[in-house]
Design an enzyme around this catalytic site. Structure first.
Site, mmCIF file in Angstrom:
data_model
loop_
_atom_site.group_PDB
_atom_site.id
_atom_site.type_symbol
_atom_site.label_atom_id
_atom_site.label_comp_id
_atom_site.label_asym_id
_atom_site.label_seq_id
_atom_site.Cartn_x
_atom_site.Cartn_y
_atom_site.Cartn_z
ATOM 1 N N CYS A 2 5.021 8.640 34.026
ATOM 2 C CA CYS A 2 6.120 8.690 33.067
ATOM 3 C C CYS A 2 6.009 7.504 32.142
ATOM 4 C CB CYS A 2 7.476 8.677 33.777
ATOM 5 S SG CYS A 2 7.917 7.076 34.483
ATOM 6 N N ASP A 104 5.171 10.549 45.179
ATOM 7 C CA ASP A 104 4.468 9.281 45.381
ATOM 8 C C ASP A 104 5.297 8.079 44.945
ATOM 9 O OD1 ASP A 104 4.250 10.096 42.691
ATOM 10 O OD2 ASP A 104 2.476 8.866 42.371
#
Length: 640
Positions: A2, A104
């Site tokens: 991101c 994750d």
């Protein structure tokens, strides 16, 4: 994966900055077009743009977590991928911790609660991390060991802003009281090195958390940075009888790294040029994805394309191959967009073909593997042979070497042996400052007369060299490149240009397990038998096709020298120089003279000219606000 953006306020007035964060977030929507959002409490505001790769339906950010007695104690957002997240989750679960997602990201914040700042030593991956601890009231920031993922920050009396891209901080400058001013010292470094070295940026007051570092910030306080990763390259001797053991360890580490880097809930492809690095990665990836797609790019001009070699490699390893050919017109038209995505200029012509091959790859996959880092870890640059060629000079008395230096200065430019005498008369610290150099000091003064510091690069290189006195000559060059060229050029373009197309690039060579083996390779197994990366080539003998194994590296070569001397780019370059409002920075008359010298084949100025031209385009976008980078507003808003 991101783009993160956040602010730790100085006066517990975070709600006042939520609108500013939400307004700035779309500047990097390309980093995460799948999902966006914000979160805040009294002290901190977090925002994110998500590119969903793992645990697609969950693992939303900003992620909240806390132990049973302190629920929602932490807020976290991070940019990157943690490849050993499954193993971390298992380890932490056995320690009694509970998880709410399958992604994750959560193991990072749970690990931070358990290990504190040392959590970074347990992570195997690429990352820029921000964690707000609402109990201790402190912000934790971290970057991966090699600097694969970026993290910018700026501090004013209103607080500290941090982001994956600098343009988000520029967008918030008025809100946080940040004066935007060109950093001319960083300009000199850029002209000298072809990139802006960490921790600088071209804007005063905006800096980067350095690779391999963590930082702590408390409300109203200064950012305190700590380095956790220091390469050692310990001196090693490997007897002939044990060499194969080393080659096998390299092969196993790289195969394990590629397997971990293939972890995703989306399709993973691979870039493929004509060299051993990308071919090794693609061949290993094929073992985990029989339907692997590979991608390459090139130019129509003969000698500046590895398309044929890459196609032969693709056929040999049995993968489907997709090619993008770039024209000079496409090249020029893409430059403003690329400079916008970069945040600061990087004078590397290969940025443009990378931009187009990433654009093509994104039509088919969401993640690609690539071979960045192999040269720095395994001794791949031709310049690494230099200590061998200059070894006789080491035995000469200092006065004789000084005399040779004076002689080299007297010889006219282009005389055979001038460069050898010049470099042989200098120490490594004097002659080598990374795998790039645009201008020497005299050339720099010709185009930027206000430049005053001869050998200005030492401000960047001296502290790095001071840490490597125990290393062999090739290791010292590798060590320097890890902290200069690789994180200033190679990894900046790898991150920014691929993310421009919402494409996640993964680099299996830059893995902690691979590095632990690579840094033990002795001098005579790096540059040996007339080649570079000797140990890697031996390790890949059974994996890489024979026609690639010992082939010279080209990557994505660009015919810049020919284009700038021909009608293809000469007129464009002159117009760029004349239109640029940089008369207080450059001697534009000297630049026009250099253009003519280059066109008349008096001197090859292509590298120097491209360095200046890239800066001028960047300046036209971010300072003059005269050049429209051509980003479609329906996709990503234009920062002007």
């Amino acid at each position: 994966m991101c783009g993160l953006l956040g602010m730790l306020t100085a006066n517990s007035n975070a709600a006042q900055f939520v609108d500013a964060i939400e307004t700035a977030l779309p500047c990097m929507r390309h980093r995460g077009p799948d999902e966006a959002g914000t979160w805040h409490d009294d002290d901190a505001v977090f925002g994110f743009n998500r590119l969903s790769i793992i645990d697609l339906e969950h693992s939303h950010q900003p992620l909240r977590w806390g132990p049973a007695d302190q629920p929602d104690r932490y807020a976290m957002t991070f940019n990157g991928e943690i490849y050993n997240y499954i193993e971390l989750r298992k380890e932490l679960t056995e320690l009694g911790y509970a998880f709410n997602t399958e992604g994750d990201g959560e193991p990072i914040v749970v690990g931070y609660h358990h290990w504190g700042a040392d959590v970074v030593r347990h992570l195997r991956g690429m990352f820029g991390i921000a964690i707000w601890d609402s109990v201790e009231r402190q912000l934790f920031l971290a970057r991966d060991p090699f600097g694969i993922k970026p993290l910018y920050y700026a501090t004013t009396d209103k607080g500290t802003v941090f982001a994956s891209e600098k343009k988000c901080i520029l967008e918030m400058a008025d809100d946080i009281g940040l004066l935007l001013e060109l950093d001319k010292h960083a300009v000199e470094h850029y002209i000298d090195l072809q990139y802006v070295p960490e921790p600088e940026s071209l804007h005063k007051g905006i800096r980067r958390l350095e690779s391999g570092c963590t930082a702590i910030v408390q409300p109203g306080g200064e950012l305190k940075q700590t380095r956790y990763f220091r390469p050692q390259f310990p001196a090693q001797f490997v007897p002939k009888s044990k060499e194969q053991d080393l080659f096998d360890r390299i092969a196993r580490a790289l195969e394990d790294s590629v397997e971990k880097h293939m972890r995703a809930d989306v399709t993973v492809g691979s870039f493929l040029s004509g060299g051993i690095d990308s071919t090794a990665i693609a061949a290993l990836a094929k073992r985990h994805n029989p339907n692997l797609l590979t991608f390459t790019t090139g130019f129509e001009r003969e000698g500046y394309s590895e398309v044929d070699v890459a196609a032969e490699s693709a056929k040999a390893i049995g993968v489907e191959h997709i090619v993008k050919i770039v024209s000079p017109e496409e090249y020029v038209n893409a430059i403003p967009k690329i400079m916008w995505y970069l945040d600061d200029p990087v004078a590397d012509p290969s940025l443009v073909p990378l931009y187009f091959v990433a654009q093509e790859a994104r039509k088919h996959v969401k993640v690609v593997l690539s071979g960045e880092g192999a040269d720095e870890l395994f001794g791949g640059y031709t310049i690494y042979k230099e200590p061998l060629s200059l070894k006789p000079f080491e035995y000469m008395p200092s006065p004789l070497r000084k005399g040779m230096h004076y002689l080299s200065e007297m010889l006219p430019h282009g005389v055979k042996g001038k460069s050898l005498l010049e470099r042989g008369s200098m120490t490594m610290e004097e002659r080598y400052y990374g795998n790039a150099r645009s201008f020497n000091f005299e050339q720099m003064q010709r185009v930027i007369p206000w430049a005053t510091r001869e050998w200005d690069h030492r401000e960047v290189t001296a502290p790095i060299y001071a840490q490597s006195t125990h290393m062999d000559p090739v290791a010292r060059m590798q060590h320097l490149d890890l902290f200069t060229w690789m994180r200033g050029d190679i990894l900046v373009k790898a991150d920014k240009i691929n993310m421009a197309h919402s494409l996640e690039l993964r680099v299996p060579f830059l893995d902690k397990v691979v590095f632990e083996v690579a840094e033990t390779i002795p001098y005579d197994l790096k540059v040996s038998h007339g080649t570079t990366k000797y140990a890697l080539r031996k390790a890949m003998e059974q994996i890489v096709p024979a026609h690639v194994l010992n082939r010279r590296k080209l990557g994505f070569p660009v015919p810049m020298r020919h284009w700038l001397a021909s009608d293809e780019l000469f007129g464009w370059a002159l117009d760029t120089i004349n239109d640029s409002q940089t008369d207080d920075i450059f001697n534009k008359k000297a630049l026009v003279e250099m253009m003519q010298e280059h066109r008349n084949e008096v001197i090859d100025h292509s590298r120097r000219l491209w360095t200046v031209l890239a800066f001028m385009i960047w300046y036209g976008i971010f300072v003059e606000k005269r050049i429209d980078p051509g980003i479609e507003e329906k996709e990503y808003p234009v920062y002007l």
